[in-house]
Design an enzyme around this catalytic site. Structure first.
Site, mmCIF file in Angstrom:
data_model
loop_
_atom_site.group_PDB
_atom_site.id
_atom_site.type_symbol
_atom_site.label_atom_id
_atom_site.label_comp_id
_atom_site.label_asym_id
_atom_site.label_seq_id
_atom_site.Cartn_x
_atom_site.Cartn_y
_atom_site.Cartn_z
ATOM 1 N N ILE A 137 0.860 -1.169 0.000
ATOM 2 C CA ILE A 137 0.000 0.000 0.000
ATOM 3 C C ILE A 137 0.903 1.228 0.000
ATOM 4 O O ILE A 137 2.062 1.154 0.381
ATOM 5 C CB ILE A 137 -0.991 0.031 1.200
ATOM 6 C CG1 ILE A 137 -0.254 -0.069 2.537
ATOM 7 C CG2 ILE A 137 -2.022 -1.078 1.077
ATOM 8 C CD1 ILE A 137 -1.190 -0.032 3.748
ATOM 9 N N ASP A 138 0.361 2.346 -0.439
ATOM 10 C CA ASP A 138 1.161 3.560 -0.592
ATOM 11 C C ASP A 138 1.733 4.024 0.738
ATOM 12 O O ASP A 138 1.175 3.746 1.810
ATOM 13 C CB ASP A 138 0.301 4.683 -1.180
ATOM 14 C CG ASP A 138 -0.258 4.357 -2.549
ATOM 15 O OD1 ASP A 138 0.324 3.502 -3.230
ATOM 16 O OD2 ASP A 138 -1.285 4.955 -2.923
ATOM 17 N N LYS A 139 2.815 4.778 0.651
ATOM 18 C CA LYS A 139 3.477 5.313 1.840
ATOM 19 C C LYS A 139 2.500 6.028 2.762
ATOM 20 O O LYS A 139 2.496 5.810 3.978
ATOM 21 C CB LYS A 139 4.596 6.266 1.420
ATOM 22 C CG LYS A 139 5.259 7.008 2.573
ATOM 23 C CD LYS A 139 6.304 7.990 2.074
ATOM 24 C CE LYS A 139 6.883 8.790 3.216
ATOM 25 N NZ LYS A 139 7.904 9.778 2.764
#
Length: 311
Positions: A137-139
């Site tokens: 998942i994105d930062k």
């Protein structure tokens, strides 16, 4: 050695050189500054300076060193473990943590923390920099990730991702009022032709991407939604919701200009995972609470609305 050629447009007038290069290359500003100091960036044929102001038409040549073998190192970083056994570990990743080491983010990642927590007990399928990592998942997206502790578990979970049986549910707050209480966005996603740092709905070069959404609550100017991923493309929910005119509140990349949410990143959280356990096939359903900033934003919307309007 890789060479990147960057050309400034009218919109870059007066921008610092290091900021321009970071924006156009996708590298972190600290990495760009280091490359400039090493003489690896040239502006119109001369050595570039960090603070030099960019003008329309300027040409920047950036020399990137070739990739070097890297092995992530263990770091004692606290983890929010939702579930763990001999085969898998499920983690509630905080906003701001990168999943695995990459250029500009070699330390402080989830992988560094997992290596300290699990020792040698992580699958090797993802390689030295991505041990155990099945999906990402994105930062700046928080929430659940399932990690494999051996190769058999990794392969079994990867197969569930491939056949879309690994259920991934997110919650988000989007801008505007969705017309329908539920729906599906079925639109291919690929790299944006206008900005290579971004993804976009791309009919020709995109890969099939499907997001199902359901309205959980309606507030003036915002809608609280649940999103279920059928596929798992990069930035999928962020791109899909923006493509139908309802970007994620606070999204710095795909959001709407004039977003007044006051959020510093996307209001998106991986809330729930359902999968078959790789050892015995039993169904596992895991869930984690909304992070404090998400819950606080919802509380603010409810107060402003004067009453809770959950469906």
């Amino acid at each position: 050695m890789e060479i990147k050629n960057l050309k400034a447009g009218p919109e870059h007038q007066g921008m610092r050189c290091d900021v321009f290069i970071a924006q156009q290359s996708g590298l972190s500003r600290s990495v760009v500054q280091r490359l400039i100091e090493q003489g690896q960036a040239r502006l119109n044929g001369a050595a570039a300076g960090k603070k030099t102001q960019i003008q329309p038409g300027d040409q920047v040549e950036l020399l990137l060193p070739g990739p070097k073998p890297a092995q992530a190192q263990p770091e004692e970083i606290p983890l929010d473990i939702v579930y763990e056994d001999q085969d898998v570990v499920a983690v509630n990743k905080p906003k701001g943590m990168v999943v695995h080491p990459a250029a500009g983010n070699e330390e402080g990642t989830l992988v560094n923390a997992l290596l300290a927590h699990c020792g040698d007990s992580l699958s090797g399928v993802g390689g030295e920099t991505r041990p155990g990592i099945v999906h990402r998942i994105d930062k700046d997206t928080s929430g659940l990730l399932i990690v494999a502790k051996n190769d058999q578990a990794h392969q079994a979970l990867a197969a569930q991702l491939a056949d879309h049986s690994l259920y991934r549910e997110y919650e988000a707050v989007v801008l505007g009022a969705l017309k329908d209480d539920q729906g599906t966005v079925d639109a291919p996603i690929g790299r944006s032709a206008k900005d290579r740092k971004k993804m976009a709905v791309a009919a020709r070069e995109g890969r099939r991407a499907v997001t199902h959404y359901q309205v959980l609550g309606r507030y003036p100017g915002y809608t609280h939604v649940r999103c279920r991923l059928e596929t798992g493309r990069t930035h999928q929910i962020r791109v899909h919701m923006a493509s139908i005119g309802h970007p994620i509140a606070g999204d710095p990349l795909y959001g709407r200009k004039g977003d007044r949410s006051g959020l510093d990143s996307q209001c998106l959280h991986a809330r729930r995972l359902v999968f078959r356990h790789p050892r015995d096939g039993r169904e596992m359903a895991l869930e984690c609470p909304l992070p404090p900033e998400f819950a606080a934003f919802l509380g603010k919307l409810r107060r402003l609305a004067g009453a809770e309007e959950e469906i």
